[in-house]
Write an enzyme that holds these catalytic residues in place. Structure first.
Site, short mmCIF file in Angstrom:
data_model
loop_
_atom_site.label_atom_id
_atom_site.label_comp_id
_atom_site.label_asym_id
_atom_site.label_seq_id
_atom_site.Cartn_x
_atom_site.Cartn_y
_atom_site.Cartn_z
N GLU A 169 0.82 -1.22 0.00
CA GLU A 169 0.00 0.00 0.00
C GLU A 169 0.85 1.27 0.00
O GLU A 169 0.88 2.03 0.97
CB GLU A 169 -0.97 0.00 1.18
CG GLU A 169 -1.97 -1.13 1.12
CD GLU A 169 -3.07 -1.03 2.18
OE1 GLU A 169 -2.85 -0.33 3.19
OE2 GLU A 169 -4.13 -1.64 2.00
N GLU A 317 -6.15 -8.28 -0.49
CA GLU A 317 -6.60 -8.32 0.90
C GLU A 317 -8.09 -7.99 0.92
O GLU A 317 -8.55 -7.13 0.16
CB GLU A 317 -5.89 -7.26 1.75
CG GLU A 317 -4.40 -7.44 1.89
CD GLU A 317 -3.78 -6.36 2.78
OE1 GLU A 317 -4.52 -5.63 3.47
OE2 GLU A 317 -2.55 -6.25 2.76
N TYR A 367 -7.54 -6.34 17.05
CA TYR A 367 -8.99 -6.49 16.94
C TYR A 367 -9.49 -6.81 15.53
O TYR A 367 -10.67 -6.99 15.31
CB TYR A 367 -9.68 -5.21 17.40
CG TYR A 367 -9.96 -5.15 18.89
CD1 TYR A 367 -11.23 -5.50 19.38
CD2 TYR A 367 -8.99 -4.74 19.79
CE1 TYR A 367 -11.50 -5.44 20.73
CE2 TYR A 367 -9.25 -4.69 21.14
CZ TYR A 367 -10.52 -5.03 21.62
OH TYR A 367 -10.79 -4.97 22.95
#
Ligand code: GLA
Ligand code: GLA
Length: 675
Positions: A169, A317, A367
């Site tokens: 990225e 992704e 998370y």
């Protein structure tokens, strides 16, 4: 204690022999981002067995593992990755290796602080996050080249490695003095003389005139000419940063191995056409964030990515249910992850890979959604992903060698987006939203459309739509004129043909060099604070955000403004004219959805185009992939209710081994592949 899913999976595995990679990767790949460096090697077999049981045939590895691959300067340790790749192969899993330049190790930045980026406020980036390396630092580039070279020598001929991802990225930039000097040198190369630069940027304005290259500030924020050049400079810098690694890899690897990088959809820090030009494959990271899949916008982003190289792409992704960085990290509904995967394949993805397989026990993204829990056993979504994997295997032979094919192209230009975003004039004038207002009805009615650069070959398209081609260099204008003369229909949206390549105003009124072809021009533009009524050939509705008062000089008037600000009242809003063997249409306002639909019906009627499939209920998306004599349709019910779809002709179900049928019942969030 073993989790019951794990036991079931292990039982399943015993029924299959260890897969062989001899046949090459399956046509449609299911994958995951795997970080073996985060786990003891003794754990790897369990991970790979669980992947195999989920029909995962791809892992991407290594893209953040620099501190393990080069623990000390010049001391390389690639053995562990070699072992991980070999073990993956034993489970039928192919590998994409990432170069780790998005995460330099602490020893590097400590010893060579000049390799760190400088933020726009002048502070130097610190170790402890990622992307702290400077893509413009000659020194940093050399460290990146060296590790890429080591990896290529080690894995460039490894039969289990199918490709490479450069960095991760791209986007972070450096505002240090050296980069500033590079910008000035780059400008000197481009303009040759300061007189030329001063003239094209109209630097007489506010005494900006430069008499030394070293006086030129680094954008953005100033002169529009400078702003556009700064974006091009960022593009050139990141391309150089990428190129050094691409070269290192190509020099030591098999041609069979592709080179890609994972992009971020509509992110506009650089021109993606320029960056993907030297890559073999475009890929992107497809995240929803808060809320649910926006089928049209997400589909447009897939099509954008497919348009980078005008061929199938990868979703490198995507989220296993939820992310960790959105305002609310809600999970996608049960079935929505599967719908999203097939939606991607319908738009031309040949791989869908989840980020990530399992969360590191510590680190910034604890998370984020995963396929395994911290105990190393499957989370509830695992079963749905395994279903996707099974279906990809089943559909592979039917889909092999197929791609979306379209008769309509929508042109998207980074120059034009940068120019408009730099001077929106109406803060709500979002060029991507404008693009979507054109994309939506075309995609809904025709079920096929390409999104490509204005520099793409256009001859094969019956209809070319340029929603806001604000920057229109002469050579692009000439290609569009040739396209129309040869029989194409060119449709321009508002703000087109206003600027030259230096972001300076064209001296002809809009659409600049296309005025003679159109037989009309823009008299004045208006940012709208209130909607303006319009009516004509396409019915009645509203213009919003933007309205241009047009004047015909031989063109047909298709829409006229009603009573509005006085200036627009009774004036043309849309002009169209037959030209050469084709036609040119100029739409001067941002039209509401109903008018856009009618406009689209008119355009596709004139061009004699037919939907790829035929009518489907609202919320059902159909995509077509074609290759040789194959025609395959992917149908996804994005709604929570069952949907009945009439088939245009008898077809065969690829996923359910069904025979010919005249209709199909899709369960809520159901998927079918037909041929
Ligand atoms: C101010 C400035 C002018 C010009 C106008 C329009 O009045 O003095 O130079 O910038 O605003 O924005
Ligand atoms: C990006 C990055 C990944 C990860 C995900 C999830 O796509 O490439 O490394 O950070 O976002 O946030």
């Amino acid at each position: 204690m073993l989790h019951k899913h794990l036991i079931a999976c292990l039982a399943l595995l015993c029924a299959f022999p260890i897969a062989s990679l001899a046949a090459g990767p399956p046509p449609i790949l299911l994958g995951a981002a795997w970080y073996p460096e985060q786990w003891p090697e003794s754990r790897w077999p369990d991970d790979l067995k669980l992947m195999e049981a989920a029909h995962i045939h791809l892992v991407r590895v290594g893209e953040f593992a620099w501190s393990r691959l080069e623990p000390q300067e010049g001391q390389f340790d690639l053995d562990w990755l070699d072992r991980a790749i070999a073990l993956a192969a034993r489970h039928g899993i192919w590998v994409v290796v990432g170069t780790p330049s998005a995460a330099p190790p602490a020893w590097l930045t400590q010893k060579y602080p000049d390799t760190l980026r400088t933020e726009q406020d002048g502070r130097r980036a610190k170790h402890g996050n990622r992307q702290q390396g400077s893509p413009t630092s000659v020194f940093y580039r050399e460290f990146c080249r060296r590790i890429a070279d080591q990896m290529a020598r080690r894995f460039g001929h490894n039969p289990n490695v199918i490709g490479w991802q450069i960095d991760n990225e791209y986007g972070a930039f450096s505002w240090d003095d050296d980069t500033h000097r590079q910008f000035q040198d780059w400008l000197r190369e481009r303009y040759g003389t300061l007189d030329s630069l001063n003239q094209h940027w109209t630097t007489e304005y506010w005494s900006q005139t430069y008499n030394d290259w070293s006086q030129i500030p680094m954008g953005p924020g100033g002169n529009p000419g400078l702003n556009l050049e700064f974006k091009r400079f960022v593009t050139a810098s990141i391309r150089d940063f990428q190129h050094i690694q691409v070269q290192a890899i190509r020099a030591a690897s098999d041609e069979r191995q592709f080179v890609t990088s994972n992009f971020m959809g509509w992110y506009d820090a650089f021109d993606h056409y320029a960056l993907t030009a030297e890559l073999d494959l475009a890929s992107w990271d497809d995240y929803v964030g808060t809320g649910h899949l926006d089928v049209l916008r997400n589909g447009m982003t897939h099509d954008l990515t497919r348009g980078f190289k005008r061929k199938n792409f990868w979703v490198m992704e995507t989220q296993p249910g939820f992310v960790n960085w959105a305002p609310v990290n809600n999970a996608l509904d049960r079935g929505e992850v599967r719908a999203m995967a097939w939606h991607a394949v319908g738009h031309g993805a040949d791989a869908v890979s989840y980020w990530q397989w399992r969360s590191a026990l510590n680190g910034q993204e604890e998370y984020h959604g995963t396929l395994l829990g911290p105990d190393g056993t499957p989370v509830p979504l695992y079963g749905e992903v395994a279903q996707i994997g099974r279906e990809f295997e089943q559909a592979g032979p039917a889909m092999a060698g197929t791609s979306p094919v379209a008769d309509v192209a929508i042109l998207q230009s980074y120059d034009s987006r940068w120019a408009i975003n730099g001077q929106r004039h109406n803060q709500n004038f979002d060029p991507v939203a404008l693009l979507l207002s054109y994309y939506k009805p075309v995609r809904e009615i025709l079920q096929q459309v390409d999104v490509v650069s204005p520099d793409a070959p256009l001859a094969a398209y019956r209809l070319v739509i340029a929603p806001g081609l604000n920057v229109l260099p002469d050579d692009t204008a000439q290609r569009l004129i040739d396209y129309v003369n040869a029989g194409g229909h060119l449709v321009l949206g508002p703000r087109s043909g206003m600027k030259d390549t230096y972001n300076a105003l064209q001296t002809a009124r809009q659409p600049g060099p296309l005025v003679p072809l159109l037989g009309g021009r823009v008299e004045q533009y208006y940012a709208l604070n209130e909607e303006a009524p319009v009516s004509g050939t396409w019915g009645s509705g509203k213009a919003r955000l933007w309205a241009e008062q047009l004047k015909s000089d031989g063109a047909e008037v298709l829409l006229t403004y009603g009573e509005s600000n006085g200036w627009l009242d009774g004036q043309p809003a849309v002009l169209s004219r037959k030209a050469g063997k084709g036609r040119i249409t100029y739409i001067g306002a941002w039209l509401d959805d109903t008018l856009m639909r009618a406009a689209t019906q008119w355009m596709i009627g004139l061009s004699g185009l037919q939907p790829a499939f035929g009518p489907v209920p609202e919320g059902v998306e159909v995509s077509r992939r074609v290759g040789g004599s194959k025609v395959v349709f992917v149908l996804v019910n994005h709604t929570k209710s069952p949907q009945h779809v009439a088939l245009p002709r008898p077809m065969q179900s690829v996923l359910h081994d069904g025979a010919a049928a005249s209709a199909l019942d899709l369960p809520p969030r159901g998927v079918e592949v037909l041929r």
